[in-house]
Design an enzyme around this catalytic site. Structure first.
Site, mmCIF file in Angstrom:
data_model
loop_
_atom_site.group_PDB
_atom_site.id
_atom_site.type_symbol
_atom_site.label_atom_id
_atom_site.label_comp_id
_atom_site.label_asym_id
_atom_site.label_seq_id
_atom_site.Cartn_x
_atom_site.Cartn_y
_atom_site.Cartn_z
ATOM 1 N N ARG A 61 0.859 -1.190 0.000
ATOM 2 C CA ARG A 61 0.000 0.000 0.000
ATOM 3 C C ARG A 61 0.894 1.239 0.000
ATOM 4 O O ARG A 61 1.700 1.421 0.918
ATOM 5 C CB ARG A 61 -0.911 -0.002 1.236
ATOM 6 C CG ARG A 61 -1.671 1.293 1.401
ATOM 7 C CD ARG A 61 -2.620 1.312 2.601
ATOM 8 N NE ARG A 61 -3.219 2.633 2.659
ATOM 9 C CZ ARG A 61 -3.165 3.463 3.699
ATOM 10 N NH1 ARG A 61 -2.587 3.093 4.829
ATOM 11 N NH2 ARG A 61 -3.706 4.653 3.639
ATOM 12 N N HIS B 297 -2.751 11.078 0.748
ATOM 13 C CA HIS B 297 -2.178 10.844 2.082
ATOM 14 C C HIS B 297 -1.539 12.167 2.544
ATOM 15 O O HIS B 297 -0.337 12.272 2.712
ATOM 16 C CB HIS B 297 -1.173 9.689 2.050
ATOM 17 C CG HIS B 297 -0.919 9.051 3.395
ATOM 18 N ND1 HIS B 297 -1.077 7.715 3.637
ATOM 19 C CD2 HIS B 297 -0.522 9.590 4.576
ATOM 20 C CE1 HIS B 297 -0.774 7.436 4.896
ATOM 21 N NE2 HIS B 297 -0.433 8.568 5.492
ATOM 22 N N GLU C 274 -7.234 8.666 6.501
ATOM 23 C CA GLU C 274 -7.502 9.254 7.813
ATOM 24 C C GLU C 274 -8.085 10.663 7.799
ATOM 25 O O GLU C 274 -7.462 11.621 8.257
ATOM 26 C CB GLU C 274 -6.216 9.237 8.654
ATOM 27 C CG GLU C 274 -5.644 7.849 8.853
ATOM 28 C CD GLU C 274 -4.496 7.798 9.847
ATOM 29 O OE1 GLU C 274 -3.956 8.862 10.196
ATOM 30 O OE2 GLU C 274 -4.144 6.700 10.296
ATOM 31 N N ASN D 291 -7.073 1.873 9.901
ATOM 32 C CA ASN D 291 -5.773 2.140 10.513
ATOM 33 C C ASN D 291 -5.977 2.139 12.016
ATOM 34 O O ASN D 291 -6.827 2.881 12.524
ATOM 35 C CB ASN D 291 -5.236 3.515 10.098
ATOM 36 C CG ASN D 291 -4.758 3.547 8.657
ATOM 37 O OD1 ASN D 291 -4.827 2.547 7.949
ATOM 38 N ND2 ASN D 291 -4.267 4.689 8.232
ATOM 39 N N TYR E 81 -3.918 1.657 15.969
ATOM 40 C CA TYR E 81 -2.670 1.517 16.712
ATOM 41 C C TYR E 81 -2.862 1.193 18.186
ATOM 42 O O TYR E 81 -2.076 0.461 18.760
ATOM 43 C CB TYR E 81 -1.835 2.805 16.578
ATOM 44 C CG TYR E 81 -1.293 2.995 15.172
ATOM 45 C CD1 TYR E 81 -0.053 2.482 14.818
ATOM 46 C CD2 TYR E 81 -2.031 3.640 14.187
ATOM 47 C CE1 TYR E 81 0.452 2.618 13.538
ATOM 48 C CE2 TYR E 81 -1.538 3.785 12.899
ATOM 49 C CZ TYR E 81 -0.302 3.272 12.576
ATOM 50 O OH TYR E 81 0.187 3.399 11.310
ATOM 51 N N GLU F 56 -3.270 -0.198 8.274
ATOM 52 C CA GLU F 56 -2.066 0.221 9.003
ATOM 53 C C GLU F 56 -2.151 -0.323 10.418
ATOM 54 O O GLU F 56 -3.213 -0.250 11.050
ATOM 55 C CB GLU F 56 -1.945 1.751 9.135
ATOM 56 C CG GLU F 56 -1.483 2.456 7.901
ATOM 57 C CD GLU F 56 -1.319 3.964 8.116
ATOM 58 O OE1 GLU F 56 -1.072 4.394 9.259
ATOM 59 O OE2 GLU F 56 -1.446 4.703 7.129
HETATM 60 C C1 GBH Z 1 -1.014 7.189 10.639
HETATM 61 O O1 GBH Z 1 -1.505 8.247 11.358
HETATM 62 C C2 GBH Z 1 -0.625 7.724 9.308
HETATM 63 O O2 GBH Z 1 -1.482 7.290 8.278
HETATM 64 C C3 GBH Z 1 0.800 7.488 8.939
HETATM 65 O O3 GBH Z 1 1.160 8.337 7.902
HETATM 66 C C4 GBH Z 1 1.657 7.631 10.167
HETATM 67 O O4 GBH Z 1 3.015 7.581 9.867
HETATM 68 C C5 GBH Z 1 1.286 6.528 11.099
HETATM 69 O O5 GBH Z 1 -0.073 6.552 11.405
HETATM 70 C C6 GBH Z 1 2.057 6.538 12.405
HETATM 71 O O6 GBH Z 1 1.758 7.665 13.152
HETATM 72 O O7 GBH Z 1 -3.322 12.553 20.129
HETATM 73 O O8 GBH Z 1 -3.103 10.589 21.474
HETATM 74 O O9 GBH Z 1 -4.256 10.437 19.339
HETATM 75 C C7 GBH Z 1 -1.784 8.059 12.695
HETATM 76 C C8 GBH Z 1 -2.362 9.327 13.230
HETATM 77 C C9 GBH Z 1 -1.929 11.125 14.642
HETATM 78 C C10 GBH Z 1 -2.432 8.993 15.554
HETATM 79 C C11 GBH Z 1 -1.372 11.561 15.932
HETATM 80 C C12 GBH Z 1 -1.876 9.430 16.864
HETATM 81 C C13 GBH Z 1 -1.294 11.352 18.210
HETATM 82 C C14 GBH Z 1 -1.668 10.683 19.446
HETATM 83 N N1 GBH Z 1 -1.795 9.697 14.471
HETATM 84 N N2 GBH Z 1 -1.961 10.852 17.025
HETATM 85 S S1 GBH Z 1 -3.183 11.116 20.125
#
Ligand code: GBH
Length: 508
Positions: A103, A149, A196, A336, A338, A406
């Site tokens: 991707r 993106h 996103e 996506n 995390y 992701e």
């Molecule tokens: C993704 O964004 C993106 O698509 C990618 O480009 C990026 O490199 C990857 O993730 C890793 O970051 O304020 O506690 O939520 C993720 C978006 C934005 C999620 C910032 C976490 C900060 C923490 N991110 N956010 S919080």
């Protein structure tokens, strides 16, 4: 199998640790369906470099990463991984890891330097992506292409504020998308319009930590702008889905959708109804904001309408019809994901640009319990149960197949290549998150069709510069040498064994 690879075989990471916090981090290596696809993901600005090579135009990220004082840790991605000049090597690397999918995103201003519908096309930019796609296809790696993106052409931002002008942006984005379908659609069968939208709306037009960096301090309208930007994204997405269905699907037989990110939320105080409601409402405001119009073809969630009032734009009758018509065309839900957080309902009056319905997020609950062990970033905790719950939440609300587009994490000290290749923390994270997918599929009945690790290689992490390293391949940003980490081999091996196991199970 090479000696190096065997050092990091899947079996090595089936261990338990972190007994101090009571989190069980035993990777079980549960099975996955035989046809489950695994891949890696990147984004153009984060890896390509070649910032002004071969006629590329500037994007809002080329501007933002050069602001003084710096808002990106003093770093820019003019060179980054230099993928623009090392792409063949990177494709070979992926082939050596047996990935099924890659991707990546197209840099709009590389193929239309000024971005607009009447502006010239840059054939050298087109040639780069043609070459990349050809090499992937030759290696039997499926290209999954994101159109946007985060890197709007600077010129359309200067002309009309890019995403802030729904009509202009939509028309220019449709033109750009049509060019991509026309030139690449014979070989690209999975398209993602936007990556996103929540992050684009909130982080780029309210918190100001991503380009173009609008925020209250800069005097921009943070009460209304994020919702206008979200509206633009939803309608531009729907317009492009409609166009793909009408003009390309019959001949190209591809799929199109959007990628949404989101945490799972647990109540801060599980005995308070207000916090239970807050956790649910936080996901509605984060995910439902986009997913309700896109996948259900409906209006914004009722909770958002009542809380935001006139801050939230209206859809016209024609636009509602467009949403209804295009909703079922979206082929899968690109997720996506995390980590997981706690949500706490606040009672003090919120700021006038509040976007959460007055909810505070944290990684520690009312009893002092952490949501999971911390990675290289404070907010990114290992919380696979939350992932499983989010898969269920999305499946129940939208009922479309899910592809995890992701997932991954950084941890400390990875500049040092010797330390980076022994990335057991990341291997465990992957192992646990894959276990969560397996259980969502086999125990909960959720349809999940694929998993793309973020990221293929260490890269430019937006406002954090080159600090956090998410790669399954280490990049030395001085020599640009690539070195696969243990997790790259772990993923290769675990997909081999989990899918074999599951095909046996599927037969039973
Ligand atoms: C993704 O964004 C993106 O698509 C990618 O480009 C990026 O490199 C990857 O993730 C890793 O970051 O304020 O506690 O939520 C993720 C978006 C934005 C999620 C910032 C976490 C900060 C923490 N991110 N956010 S919080």
């Amino acid at each position: 199998m090479s000696q190096e690879a065997s050092m990091f075989s899947a079996a090595d990471v089936v261990v338990s640790y972190d007994s101090s916090t009571g989190h069980d981090l035993t990777v079980q290596e549960f099975p996955l369906p035989a046809n489950f696809a695994w891949g890696t993901a990147t984004a153009a600005y984060q890896i390509e470099g070649g910032a002004s090579q071969d006629g590329k135009g500037k994007s809002i990220w080329d501007t933002y990463s050069h602001l003084e004082p710096s808002r990106t840790n003093g770093e820019n991605a003019d060179v980054s991984c230099d993928h623009y000049n090392r792409m063949p090597e990177d494709v070979e690397l992926m082939a050596s890891l047996d990935v099924d999918v890659y991707r990546f995103s197209i840099a709009w201003s590389r193929i239309i330097p000024l971005g607009g519908r009447d502006d010239p096309v840059n054939e050298k930019g087109i040639a780069f992506y043609n070459d990349l796609i050809d090499r992937l296809v030759a290696r039997n790696i499926e290209p999954v292409v994101t159109l946007y993106h985060w890197d709007a052409p600077q010129e359309i931002y200067d002309r009309y504020g890019a995403l802030l002008d729904t009509g202009e942006f939509r028309a220019d984005f449709e033109h750009y998308a049509r060019l991509c379908f026309t030139r690449f659609g014979d070989r690209v069968k999975k398209w993602v319009t936007f990556n996103e939208p929540y992050i684009i709306s909130i982080f780029a037009h309210l918190n100001g930590t991503l380009a173009p960096g609008h925020c209250r301090e800069a005097g921009t309208d943070t009460k209304a702008e994020p919702w206008r930007v979200g509206h633009t994204i939803i309608l531009s997405h729907a317009a492009v889905v409609d166009m793909y269905a009408r003009e390309f699907q019959a001949s190209q037989e591809g799929e199109i959708t959007i990628v949404l990110n989101g945490h799972f939320y647990e109540p801060y105080n599980a005995s308070l109804q207000a916090d239970k409601d807050a956790a649910e409402r936080r996901m509605v405001f984060y995910i439902g904001w986009f997913a309700d119009p896109v996948f259900l073809g409906s209006d914004y969630p009722a909770e958002m309408r009542s809380y935001l009032g006139p801050r939230l734009p209206e859809f016209t009758p024609d636009e509602r019809e467009l949403l209804r018509r295009t909703a079922p065309i979206n082929a899968f839900y690109g997720m996506n994901h995390y980590s997981t957080k706690y949500a706490r309902q606040l009672s003090d009056p919120p700021a006038d640009d509040d976007w959460t319905s007055n909810i505070e997020e944290s990684s520690v609950n009312s009893e002092g319990k952490e949501i999971g062990p911390v990675s290289g970033l404070g907010w990114l905790r290992v919380a696979p149960e939350g992932f499983r719950k989010l898969l269920n939440w999305v499946w129940k609300r939208y009922h479309v197949p899910i592809i995890v587009t992701e997932n991954g994490c950084p941890y400390g000290g990875e500049e040092d290549v010797a330390r980076a290749v022994d990335d057991k923390f990341r291997q465990r994270y992957f192992g646990l998150y894959l276990d969560a997918i397996s259980r969502a599929i086999y125990e909960d009945g959720v349809v999940v069709k694929g998993y793309y690790a973020w990221s293929l290689m260490d890269n430019y992490e937006w406002s954090a510069g080159y600090g956090p390293r998410y790669g399954i391949v280490h990049v030395d940003f001085t020599t640009l040498k690539r070195t696969p980490k243990g997790s790259a081999y772990y993923l290769r091996d675990t997909f081999k064994s989990r899918r074999k196991a599951s095909s046996r199970r599927d037969v039973c």
